[in-house]
Design a protein around this motif. Structure first.
Motif, PDB file in Angstrom:
ATOM      1  N   SER A 189       0.745  -1.162   0.065  1.00  0.00           N
ATOM      2  CA  SER A 189      -0.022   0.052  -0.048  1.00  0.00           C
ATOM      3  C   SER A 189       0.959   1.120   0.041  1.00  0.00           C
ATOM      4  O   SER A 189       2.135   1.089  -0.196  1.00  0.00           O
ATOM      5  N   GLY A 190       0.186   2.501  -0.029  1.00  0.00           N
ATOM      6  CA  GLY A 190       0.971   3.771   0.008  1.00  0.00           C
ATOM      7  C   GLY A 190       2.041   3.783   1.169  1.00  0.00           C
ATOM      8  O   GLY A 190       1.810   3.278   2.164  1.00  0.00           O
ATOM      9  N   VAL A 191       2.950   4.776   0.949  1.00  0.00           N
ATOM     10  CA  VAL A 191       4.053   5.003   1.962  1.00  0.00           C
ATOM     11  C   VAL A 191       3.334   6.085   2.961  1.00  0.00           C
ATOM     12  O   VAL A 191       2.664   7.099   2.533  1.00  0.00           O
ATOM     13  N   ILE A 192       3.312   5.655   4.387  1.00  0.00           N
ATOM     14  CA  ILE A 192       2.831   6.742   5.183  1.00  0.00           C
ATOM     15  C   ILE A 192       4.033   6.724   6.287  1.00  0.00           C
ATOM     16  O   ILE A 192       4.995   6.362   6.161  1.00  0.00           O
ATOM     17  N   PRO A 193       3.650   7.709   7.220  1.00  0.00           N
ATOM     18  CA  PRO A 193       4.516   7.964   8.337  1.00  0.00           C
ATOM     19  C   PRO A 193       5.445   6.970   8.886  1.00  0.00           C
ATOM     20  O   PRO A 193       6.456   6.889   9.295  1.00  0.00           O
ATOM     21  N   TRP A 233       6.626  13.499   9.471  1.00  0.00           N
ATOM     22  CA  TRP A 233       6.662  13.603   8.204  1.00  0.00           C
ATOM     23  C   TRP A 233       5.489  13.089   7.543  1.00  0.00           C
ATOM     24  O   TRP A 233       4.852  12.365   8.347  1.00  0.00           O
ATOM     25  N   GLU A 234       5.011  12.976   6.209  1.00  0.00           N
ATOM     26  CA  GLU A 234       4.025  12.552   5.655  1.00  0.00           C
ATOM     27  C   GLU A 234       4.308  11.270   5.184  1.00  0.00           C
ATOM     28  O   GLU A 234       3.554  10.195   5.321  1.00  0.00           O
ATOM     29  N   SER A 239      11.445  12.871  -1.371  1.00  0.00           N
ATOM     30  CA  SER A 239      10.477  14.003  -1.865  1.00  0.00           C
ATOM     31  C   SER A 239       9.827  14.706  -0.801  1.00  0.00           C
ATOM     32  O   SER A 239       9.490  15.647  -1.085  1.00  0.00           O
ATOM     33  N   ASP A 240       9.696  14.115   0.252  1.00  0.00           N
ATOM     34  CA  ASP A 240       9.036  14.721   1.249  1.00  0.00           C
ATOM     35  C   ASP A 240      10.136  15.460   2.233  1.00  0.00           C
ATOM     36  O   ASP A 240      11.139  15.006   2.667  1.00  0.00           O
ATOM     37  N   PRO A 241      10.162  17.017   2.244  1.00  0.00           N
ATOM     38  CA  PRO A 241      10.967  17.913   2.647  1.00  0.00           C
ATOM     39  C   PRO A 241      11.443  17.612   4.237  1.00  0.00           C
ATOM     40  O   PRO A 241      12.529  17.698   4.623  1.00  0.00           O
ATOM     41  N   PHE A 242      10.394  17.244   4.850  1.00  0.00           N
ATOM     42  CA  PHE A 242      10.535  16.812   6.349  1.00  0.00           C
ATOM     43  C   PHE A 242      11.454  15.675   6.455  1.00  0.00           C
ATOM     44  O   PHE A 242      12.170  15.667   7.514  1.00  0.00           O
ATOM     45  N   PHE A 243      11.134  14.639   5.640  1.00  0.00           N
ATOM     46  CA  PHE A 243      11.885  13.627   5.984  1.00  0.00           C
ATOM     47  C   PHE A 243      13.525  13.693   5.263  1.00  0.00           C
ATOM     48  O   PHE A 243      14.306  13.060   5.697  1.00  0.00           O
TER      49      PHE A 243
END
Length: 304
Positions: A189-193, A233-234, A239-243
């Motif tokens: 499934s999709g990537v989550i925190p 992070w999300e 591509s997630d700036p926080f990560f």
């Protein structure tokens, strides 16, 4: 059980599933249980508060539609939960599983104080003493699961049920994703925190053997949420700036680019999370390392 032997865990579960499947009764649910209210609903089923019509016992009933659930998957989830239910911080089971014309079902104890997500205040989290009480109990539950050669794979506040105010007693629930250590898995499934980065990077179809380190990562994310009221992070993708800023911190030690909500945390708390969420799973600390940090403050008192 050898905690390094996921094969042994798999064999024991297969035996339990065979015996349970041979003794699975077909019933009309309404004749045995009075439905009171829905407690939760997910993609594949729902949990309802029911009362046993003869004994008057309140129970949580999990019903899984046959149109969406394979019989083996139902038996697997039930047997995993039953095999772990002796631990005081894992949901207690009644040892009752059945099928109806339309559903598979099993029963477990009711948590009348909802779940952990219900007490996490956005932008605030929970009081530090509550976070530490939760930590102690979650470590105990996860260590028990790992000692059985299993990886929980679903650490998140929604799966932590409350059995008293201020997290005096909490219990893990929902074992549909739990698998023996070493099981080869793809990201389904999709990537989550909570998704560890080694799984986030398997989108090209490759499979990786799972380990207890997946739970350590998700546990770190949960602790961050408890202490700050935010996800760190999300998505665990560059591509997630926080990560991406977190990656820089892990690789260089520079924390000046970390998002502002990290400023709520003491150096000790940051060090704890840095170890639980090491990018390299081989360097990730086990969940029990968090216990060493209980003696230190986790939140900066004068943070504004």
């Amino acid at each position: 059980m050898d905690p390094n032997n996921g094969t042994m865990a798999e064999n024991l579960l297969e035996d339990m599933m065979e015996i349970t499947g041979q003794n699975l009764n077909t019933i009309e649910v309404d004749k045995h249980y009075k439905f009171i209210k829905q407690l939760g609903k997910g993609k594949y089923g729902q949990v309802t508060l029911v009362i046993h019509r003869q004994k008057g016992t309140p129970m949580a009933l999990k019903l899984l539609p046959k149109t969406l659930t394979k019989r083996q998957n139902f038996l697997y989830e039930y047997c995993v939960a039953l095999s772990l239910s002796s631990h005081p911080n894992i949901i207690g089971m009644f040892g009752i599983a059945f099928e109806s014309p339309d559903h598979y079902g099993f029963l477990y104890e009711v948590a009348l104080h909802q779940d952990l997500i219900s007490i996490i205040k956005p932008t605030e989290g929970v009081p530090e003493p509550v976070a530490k009480v939760c930590t102690h109990q979650l470590v105990s539950a996860l260590e028990f699961i790992h000692s059985r050669g299993l990886v929980y794979r679903d650490v998140k506040p929604e799966n932590v049920l409350l059995f008293g105010p201020d997290c005096q007693r909490i219990k893990l629930t929902d074992f549909g994703l739990t698998r023996p250590r070493g099981t080869l898995l793809k990201l389904v499934s999709g990537v989550i925190p909570y998704t560890a980065p080694e799984l986030s990077n398997t989108q090209n179809g490759e499979a990786v053997p799972i380990d207890f380190t997946l739970d350590a990562w998700a546990f770190g994310v949960l602790l961050f949420s408890l202490l700050t009221g935010y996800f760190p992070w999300e998505k665990t993708l560059s591509s997630d700036p926080f990560f991406d800023d977190f990656i820089v911190w892990q690789e260089t030690g520079r924390d000046d680019q970390l998002a502002w909500h990290w400023k709520k945390l003491t150096l000790e708390a940051m060090d704890m999370l840095k170890q639980l969420m090491a990018l390299n799973p081989c360097k990730r600390s086990p969940v029990n390392k968090a216990l060493w940090y209980l003696q230190y403050p986790w939140r900066v008192d004068n943070w504004k």
